[in-house]
Design an enzyme around this catalytic site. Structure first.
Site, PDB file in Angstrom:
ATOM      1  N   SER B 127      42.129 -24.154  34.648  1.00 48.08           N
ATOM      2  CA  SER B 127      42.241 -23.349  35.862  1.00 48.08           C
ATOM      3  C   SER B 127      42.889 -21.991  35.602  1.00 48.08           C
ATOM      4  CB  SER B 127      43.045 -24.115  36.915  1.00 48.08           C
ATOM      5  OG  SER B 127      44.328 -24.387  36.424  1.00 48.08           O
ATOM      6  N   LYS B 164      49.762 -20.186  39.507  1.00 48.21           N
ATOM      7  CA  LYS B 164      49.023 -19.113  40.166  1.00 48.21           C
ATOM      8  C   LYS B 164      49.595 -17.774  39.727  1.00 48.21           C
ATOM      9  CE  LYS B 164      47.563 -21.533  44.369  1.00 48.21           C
ATOM     10  NZ  LYS B 164      46.129 -21.328  44.131  1.00 48.21           N
TER      11      LYS B 164
END
Lengths: 206, 206
Positions: B127, B164
DNA sequence: TTCATAACTGCACATAAATACAGTATCGCA
DNA sequence: TGCGATACTGTATTTATGTGCAGTTATGAA
């Protein structure tokens, strides 16, 4: 006289790394087990030689009684991080003199096996971005290690250490450059493989 | 329950000082000799108590096999590396119990400032491949650190720690996901930022 | 009282570990 | 050619070390 042989350096390195990893030096059995000796005497011989050459000391007949003498030089694996391209032809011998920068890193604490032939390169440029190795990353390499297909290795090209991917196909080895500056594939036999990448460390920009 | 008695603290101190002085922990006989015990069992009892209280560990029946656990509190920062998703809401307090895996890393040796709020995550999946963070990488994070624009941060989403990128624009903060599973941009105020990435460690696949 | 725990003494025992001894093979050197 | 050093194998022996068991003394809580 005081020179250590290759094997003796390996044994000393194992003693050091065990010391920093476990907090105690290894026994003769552990040394023999690590190197695959089937006889304790092989390990004992090496320890005796290292004692005689002054790099090991400690009381005799005591369990885990070994002590590495030149603690300042050798207690931890100090990885030398040369500025890009600083490693040139006379690699193994002249490494000490040619490094411009040096950062001490305790590899044992990372669970990375470290020997006397462990070193590091600071990555410059985005040439290995295909392998997700970024500018500024620290690549830890092992000299003399048997590389596997797909390993990242350091090779000496134009007097500079360059990272490449090792590709083995049909019994032949090639170096795949992720840098457009060089040919995509180079026969591995023509080049000196300086080391195989075993770890990578990336720090947040200060 | 976990409190050490005065005598046990003395024994632990002797073990620690011997370890740093000689490079190896003492034997039971050396402990008994130092404190004047005429019986080995006295030393063995103390060691057993210290083991039971969790401040000593190490393999049994091994010469100088003692290892001081409290290193995490006092000497080195041992970073706890939970398996992905193991960190849940009650972060700071319950961290110890919820970690599934734990790897000691000496961050100081890497030149990474480490505090009590330093921790680590093992990356699962691709990711964060856009930031060149690969599956299996170890990400070192700092809890409570003031993040800068573009920093990689860990946020708690669906009871999992997710990495993130923090984006600051016009006084507002957003989290940019590099994972298509989640919305591209999330207001940072709605989420708990668990930590800011300060380093990354990648090891060669064993 | 009784019970639990800490802090020991004293002895026996199994094993972990270092060392000694007897070899083998290779290499460089004088 | 012999010699010494390096690098081992294999076996035996001695020492060092951890652990188990039985018992003592003191302190403090149930």
């Amino acid at each position: 006289m005081n020179e250590l042989t290759q094997r003796q350096r390996e044994v000393l390195g194992f003693i050091q790394s065990t010391q920093s990893r476990l907090g105690a030096p290894p026994t003769l059995r552990e040394i023999a087990g690590h190197f695959g000796f089937r006889s304790l005497t092989a390990a004992a011989d090496h320890v005796r030689a290292l004692r005689h050459k002054g790099v090991l000391t400690g009381p005799p007949r005591r369990a885990r009684g070994l002590r590495v003498v030149s603690a300042a030089k050798t207690r931890r694996v100090m990885v030398e991080i040369p500025i890009y391209g600083a490693i040139s032809a006379g690699f193994a011998q002249d490494r000490q003199q040619e490094t411009k920068g040096c950062v001490p890193v305790d590899l044992a604490s990372l669970g990375i096996p470290s020997t006397a032939r462990t070193f590091a390169l600071e990555v410059h440029g985005d040439s290995m971005i295909g392998r997700h190795i970024m500018d500024g990353d620290l690549v830890i390499l092992e000299h003399g290690m048997n590389p596997r297909n797909g390993d990242v290795v350091a090779a000496l090209i134009d007097n500079e250490s360059t990272l490449k991917t090792l590709v083995m196909e049909r019994g032949k080895s090639w170096l795949r450059a992720e840098n457009p500056k060089y040919p995509l594939l180079t026969p591995a036999q023509e080049l000196v493989i300086q080391g195989v990448m075993v770890a990578l460390i990336r720090k947040r920009q200060g």
